[in-house]
Structures are given as structure tokens and as C-alpha cells.
Design an enzyme around this catalytic site. Structure first.
Site, mmCIF file in Angstrom:
data_model
loop_
_atom_site.group_PDB
_atom_site.id
_atom_site.type_symbol
_atom_site.label_atom_id
_atom_site.label_comp_id
_atom_site.label_asym_id
_atom_site.label_seq_id
_atom_site.Cartn_x
_atom_site.Cartn_y
_atom_site.Cartn_z
ATOM 1 N N LEU A 57 0.861 -1.343 -0.149
ATOM 2 C CA LEU A 57 0.198 -0.123 -0.070
ATOM 3 C C LEU A 57 0.816 1.203 -0.112
ATOM 4 O O LEU A 57 2.019 1.305 0.685
ATOM 5 C CB LEU A 57 -0.817 -0.277 1.205
ATOM 6 C CG LEU A 57 -1.958 -0.646 1.520
ATOM 7 C CD1 LEU A 57 -2.846 -0.257 2.604
ATOM 8 C CD2 LEU A 57 -3.128 -0.412 0.192
ATOM 9 N N ASP A 58 0.457 2.184 -0.691
ATOM 10 C CA ASP A 58 1.343 3.359 -0.975
ATOM 11 C C ASP A 58 1.460 3.965 0.470
ATOM 12 O O ASP A 58 0.591 3.820 1.679
ATOM 13 C CB ASP A 58 0.695 4.595 -1.738
ATOM 14 C CG ASP A 58 0.333 4.074 -3.116
ATOM 15 O OD1 ASP A 58 1.436 3.058 -3.679
ATOM 16 O OD2 ASP A 58 -0.221 4.940 -3.877
ATOM 17 N N ARG A 59 2.563 4.525 1.022
ATOM 18 C CA ARG A 59 2.968 5.117 2.429
ATOM 19 C C ARG A 59 1.714 6.104 2.804
ATOM 20 O O ARG A 59 1.461 5.936 4.157
ATOM 21 C CB ARG A 59 4.136 6.069 2.272
ATOM 22 C CG ARG A 59 4.673 6.185 3.804
ATOM 23 C CD ARG A 59 6.164 6.835 3.779
ATOM 24 N NE ARG A 59 6.432 7.000 5.155
ATOM 25 C CZ ARG A 59 7.550 6.816 5.553
ATOM 26 N NH1 ARG A 59 8.476 7.015 4.865
ATOM 27 N NH2 ARG A 59 7.717 6.977 6.945
#
Length: 228
Positions: A57-59
Site C-alpha cells: 500500500l502506498d505510504r
């Protein structure tokens, strides 16, 4: 992070928006290490603990991340993610009302590694990858709209990029056209639900992650959802 499901083979956690799933050039402690530490302490394990990263998941995104606790689960989950056998549902808060209350977005996406950004096109281009998602308007407040996203493919920054292309950038997502950032650096995208057949026991696993408590906007939507 909060653990929302665990058995002998897998562990599913609800990540906060600031955590990175895997180590990167920032040198910050990744979620995979935090989960390892949690298991080490919980089971008082000497030596190394196995944790396999199955997806990312993107930060700045919050929500569900599945880790494998065994090699067997890891190889099977990797295959399942590759074959789109894991159903993921996201919630996104956007400023602009979508053109239709429900629809499917199909674009051809190109990733620019240098910018760490993706671009969506209506027609196929050399080096592009097809990206498909289904969205549905499920809530609104005075200033924002809540979309439920059913992700059909897993491209780099796919939801962020496709919603922006539709004219609905995600709240807080400066990279894709939101006018302002969120105070905590997050974007209002949350991996809400995940559903798949367990890689070992073959039971159906379905898990839902509570929305971030730090932002009251999410809570206001949860009490005003549009039902069918």
C-alpha cells in the site's frame, strides 16, 4: 498498525497512513519489521521470524495489508494476488462529485519511475498497462464525496491516478491534483475490505478495517452512508 486477523499462516494488519510496507531509501522502519517484532514478542520466539510481503500500500494510504507467516502461504498468496483472486475494496474521499454515481474506469497507464508517478490515458500507448476499477458513490458531506472502489487490476498509484483523470483527485493527494495536503501527510484513501480464499485452509476470509480515527471526516461519512 493494529492486527485485525491472525492464524498460523497469515496475519492481516490495519496500517496507519505514515507506515511503509517494505524498506525503502528513507531507512524508516517498515511495517514488515514491526509485524516481525510483534510476532517475536507475542510468541517469545528466539531467532528470526519469517514474514512474507504479499502486496503493498502506498505510504500515505491507510488500511489492510496481508502478510504471510509461512513460505507455503507466501507462494500461494503471491500467485493469488497475481491472478486477481484477492478482492480488495477501498474507500476514497474526493472533493468533486463524480460525473456518474457509479461507473467503471478503464485507462492505459504509464509509470514514470523518476517522478514516482503514473499517467492515465484513454487509449493504449507503447509501454502502457490496462487499468480497470469500478467506483460507487456511497456518501457525501457538505464539501466532500465518499467513493467505494472495487479494484480490478493492481497498477502503480492506480486509484489515485484514475480518480484524478476522472476529475476527482483524492483529498490530500498533492501529487495527483488535490489543492491542499492533509495535516498528517496522509491522503484520504483507505483499504477498507479484503476477501479471499485462505491459501492453506481454503476457508473464505473477509476482513474490514476501521477508518482512521485521527480524521473526523471519515467518521462523519460512516454515520451517513448511502445504502442501496
Amino acid at each position: 498498525m493494529t492486527v485485525v486477523y491472525e492464524d498460523n499462516h497469515i496475519i492481516i494488519v490495519n496500517k496507519t497512513a505514515s507506515e511503509i510496507v517494505q524498506g525503502d531509501k528513507t531507512g524508516d522502519t517498515p511495517l514488515s519489521e514491526t509485524v516481525k517484532q510483534y510476532l517475536k514478542e507475542k510468541y517469545q520466539k528466539p531467532g528470526n521470524v519469517f514474514i512474507g510481503v504479499t502486496h503493498r500500500l502506498d505510504r500515505p494510504v491507510s488500511g489492510l495489508v496481508v502478510f504471510a507467516k509461512t513460505g507455503k502461504a507466501l507462494s500461494r498468496l503471491n500467485e493469488m494476488f497475481k491472478n486477481s483472486e484477492v478482492k480488495k475494496t477501498y474507500w476514497a474521499v474526493v472533493k468533486n462529485r463524480p460525473p456518474q454515481e457509479e461507473g467503471e474506469l478503464v485507462h492505459y497507464m504509464i509509470r514514470n519511475e523518476k517522478q514516482n508517478k503514473s499517467y492515465a490515458y484513454d487509449r493504449e500507448k507503447p509501454g502502457s498497462k490496462k487499468a480497470i476499477l469500478h467506483y460507487r458513490l456511497i456518501g457525501h458531506s457538505q464539501n466532500y464525496y465518499l467513493l467505494e472502489i472495487d479494484l480490478k487490476t493492481g497498477r502503480h498509484h492506480q486509484i489515485r491516478c484514475q480518480l484524478a483523470k476522472m476529475g476527482c483527485p483524492i483529498k490530500g493527494d498533492l501529487k495527483y491534483g488535490s489543492p491542499r495536503s492533509n495535516p498528517d501527510g496522509s491522503i484520504c484513501l483507505h483499504a477498507r475490505n479484503i476477501r479471499f480464499v485462505h491459501p492453506v485452509s481454503k476457508e473464505l476470509i473477509e476482513v474490514e478495517a476501521p477508518t482512521p480515527a485521527s480524521d473526523g471526516l471519515w467518521q462523519s461519512f460512516e454515520t451517513n452512508l448511502i445504502t442501496e
